[in-house]
Design a protein around this motif. Sequence first.
Motif, short mmCIF file in Angstrom:
data_model
loop_
_atom_site.label_atom_id
_atom_site.label_comp_id
_atom_site.label_asym_id
_atom_site.label_seq_id
_atom_site.Cartn_x
_atom_site.Cartn_y
_atom_site.Cartn_z
N TYR B 11 -19.13 12.64 24.94
CA TYR B 11 -18.74 12.32 23.57
C TYR B 11 -19.70 11.23 23.12
O TYR B 11 -19.59 10.09 23.58
CB TYR B 11 -17.31 11.79 23.49
N ILE B 16 -18.32 12.00 29.85
CA ILE B 16 -16.92 12.25 30.18
C ILE B 16 -16.78 13.16 31.40
O ILE B 16 -16.14 12.81 32.38
CB ILE B 16 -16.17 12.88 28.98
N ARG B 35 -4.37 11.98 35.80
CA ARG B 35 -3.77 10.97 34.92
C ARG B 35 -4.35 11.07 33.51
O ARG B 35 -5.31 11.78 33.25
CB ARG B 35 -4.06 9.57 35.48
N ASN B 36 -3.77 10.27 32.60
CA ASN B 36 -4.26 10.18 31.22
C ASN B 36 -5.74 9.83 31.19
O ASN B 36 -6.19 8.92 31.88
CB ASN B 36 -3.52 9.07 30.47
N GLY B 37 -6.49 10.56 30.36
CA GLY B 37 -7.86 10.16 30.07
C GLY B 37 -8.89 10.50 31.13
O GLY B 37 -10.03 10.07 31.02
N VAL B 38 -8.54 11.30 32.14
CA VAL B 38 -9.54 11.61 33.18
C VAL B 38 -10.48 12.74 32.75
O VAL B 38 -11.48 12.97 33.40
CB VAL B 38 -8.88 11.99 34.53
N GLY B 39 -10.12 13.45 31.66
CA GLY B 39 -11.04 14.48 31.17
C GLY B 39 -10.52 15.90 31.33
O GLY B 39 -11.31 16.85 31.25
N ARG B 40 -9.21 16.06 31.51
CA ARG B 40 -8.68 17.43 31.66
C ARG B 40 -8.83 18.21 30.35
O ARG B 40 -9.31 19.35 30.34
CB ARG B 40 -7.21 17.37 32.07
N SER B 41 -8.42 17.59 29.23
CA SER B 41 -8.54 18.30 27.95
C SER B 41 -9.99 18.56 27.62
O SER B 41 -10.35 19.63 27.10
CB SER B 41 -7.92 17.47 26.83
N THR B 42 -10.84 17.58 27.94
CA THR B 42 -12.27 17.77 27.67
C THR B 42 -12.80 18.96 28.45
O THR B 42 -13.63 19.72 27.95
CB THR B 42 -13.05 16.50 28.03
N GLU B 82 -3.62 21.04 23.18
CA GLU B 82 -2.51 20.14 23.48
C GLU B 82 -1.80 19.66 22.22
O GLU B 82 -0.68 19.16 22.30
CB GLU B 82 -2.99 18.96 24.34
N GLU B 157 -1.17 20.89 28.55
CA GLU B 157 0.07 20.11 28.51
C GLU B 157 1.17 20.74 27.64
O GLU B 157 1.60 20.18 26.66
CB GLU B 157 -0.22 18.69 27.98
N1 LIG Z 1 -13.19 13.00 20.34
C1 LIG Z 1 -13.45 12.05 21.26
N2 LIG Z 1 -14.41 11.13 21.03
C2 LIG Z 1 -14.70 10.17 21.95
N3 LIG Z 1 -14.05 10.05 23.12
C3 LIG Z 1 -13.07 10.93 23.41
C4 LIG Z 1 -12.72 11.97 22.49
N4 LIG Z 1 -11.72 12.68 23.04
C5 LIG Z 1 -11.46 12.12 24.23
N5 LIG Z 1 -12.27 11.07 24.47
C6 LIG Z 1 -12.28 10.25 25.68
O1 LIG Z 1 -12.62 11.08 26.75
C7 LIG Z 1 -11.87 10.78 27.90
C8 LIG Z 1 -11.19 12.01 28.41
O2 LIG Z 1 -10.29 12.51 27.44
P1 LIG Z 1 -9.38 13.79 27.64
O3 LIG Z 1 -8.72 14.07 26.36
O4 LIG Z 1 -10.18 14.85 28.25
O5 LIG Z 1 -8.32 13.24 28.67
P2 LIG Z 1 -7.10 13.98 29.34
O6 LIG Z 1 -7.39 14.03 30.79
O7 LIG Z 1 -6.83 15.25 28.65
O8 LIG Z 1 -5.91 12.98 29.14
P3 LIG Z 1 -4.76 12.92 28.04
O9 LIG Z 1 -4.61 14.26 27.42
O10 LIG Z 1 -3.56 12.48 28.77
O11 LIG Z 1 -5.25 11.89 27.08
C9 LIG Z 1 -10.90 9.68 27.48
O12 LIG Z 1 -11.40 8.47 27.96
C10 LIG Z 1 -10.91 9.70 25.98
O13 LIG Z 1 -10.76 8.40 25.49
#
Ligand SMILES: Nc1ncnc2c1ncn2[C@@H]1O[C@H](COP(=O)(O)OP(=O)(O)OP(=O)(O)O)[C@@H](O)[C@H]1O
Lengths: 316, 231
Positions: B11, B16, B35-42, B82, B157
Amino acid sequence: MLEVFIFATLNGLVTGLLLFMLASGLTLIFSMMGVLNFAHASFYMLGAYFAYSISLYFGFWSGLIFAPIIVGVLGALVERYGLRRVHQQGHVAELVFTFGLAFLIEEAVQFFWGADTKNYQSPDLLDFPLFTLFGQEFPAYRGFMIGISVAIFIGLYYVLTKSRIGIIIQAAITHPHTVSNLGHNVPLIFMGVFGVGSALAGVAGVIAGPVLTTFPGMAVVLGSIVFVIVVIGGLGSLAGAFIASILIGLLQSYAIASNLGMPDLLNLLGLEFGRDHPLTDLWTLTLPQIAPILPFLLLVLVLIFRPTGLMGKREQ
Amino acid sequence: MLNVTNLHAYYGKSHILQGVNFNIKEGEIVSLLGRNGVGRSTTVKTIMGEVEPQGSIQFKNIEIAGKKSFEIANMGLGYVPENRDIFPTLTVRQNLLLGQKSDASSSRWSIEEMFGMFPNLGERAEVAGGVLSGGEQQMLCMCRTLMGDPELIMIDEPTEGLAPKIVEQVAELLQEIANRGVAILLVEQKLSIALKISHRLYVMGHGQIVYEGTPDSLMAADDVRAEWLEV
Ligand SMILES: Nc1ncnc2c1ncn2[C@@H]1O[C@H](COP(=O)(O)OP(=O)(O)OP(=O)(O)O)[C@@H](O)[C@H]1O
Ligand SMILES: [Mg+2]
């Protein structure tokens, strides 16, 4: 008095529907791109000129069919090879691009067709009074303008709200990513909407050309009012654009027909001013003279009292 | 069926995904935990083409990295985001219609069947999607993607913020999806339904896969759960 009112209403309706034919496309395109297309009225002008040229060889009816198709294809090409590339540079670049395009089209029209007014005529077939009321005639061509606009709008309404492609368009405007993830080619949809919007403007040009005269300034004249309408109606709102179009069409038509002067209005209010008053120019204005600025007056009022427009949604 | 090899994503300047590797076989239920923010959604967004991928993503042995989202979807890869992105002004039925591909007749899912499975949706077929409850919107979102008859569905999720009774329904739908031969990538934070239905699980930490195993092996690996999952 009654006949004046009836004819003013009919003429206002003609103008209003014509304005909506432009405003509907403009507001749809705005909701897709988030940017006002300043060249939208230029497609209207192109519609009139193409139809004029086609009518010279093949008659009015061929122009009515083919000119909007050509304009629609041109619009789609502009979206595909112009706007879509500029889009990456942001909204300001897009705005400037459409501005430039409007000038370009105006220059091109002057280059190919000349700066003079074209003798683009309504078809002989419709050269008769539709009806006569109180000794005054209502031309069949104006009735035809009302008929074709209403038919197009009913068709569009059905496509947009009832058909599968209409539902996809609605969803793509608000949720482009989600729609794309479901397997729909959103850029292609946008190109199509842009093309159809341009074609609609083209139709408006084809049918308005003979009535409002076909000359290189016609885009600017109508374009500014169409922008006003889209803002008054609420950016992106089709219903709002419809209300504002009819409202402004009627308002202008009544103002022109009323033939009232400022002195009459002031007298109505019980005020009187002498001929030698320093502001005498202002007092002697007539409503028909004011008619062209009424849309802009309405714009200012709406922006002050309802900044999102009549049907606009609040920005989040 | 899906082979992700050395996948990176950014990003802006933040790195990421830092070399993600995993795979899903035909008809398999695989969970991606972390956990939150590890990059699963990414990860799922990058597979779907919403975030620009670097590395290799093969779906049915075809490289899809660099393809557009709609092309990937049309190859049979379904995605339920999500944020439960239903179309709030369209009716429930129209939402489902939007999920259909042009050749809907051969789909293993039909709208009427969905309404049979979820009477809550059926009763509100002509109601705007925006008025549904959170759980109903989640169901609608999953059903909408299924209408397109994917061979692999990635669900991000689905149980977040839902009452236990609804979570139960989500789990049942996931089971039904698997029964019809559709592979599932389930992105979750909690272990509850992932342990119950998955064939295999991956655990993600800091943009990489840090553990791969089965529900039984993960239950036995207390250290992995303590380091990468429990809060
Ligand atoms: N659009 C974006 N721009 C910049 N950074 C982003 C963006 N989306 C997510 N991030 C960052 O990328 C990292 C991974 O985000 P991601 O959404 O993949 O996490 P996740 O594992 O799905 O967790 P959760 O859904 O619980 O937040 C996080 O640190 C988040 O802050
Ligand atoms: Mg997430």
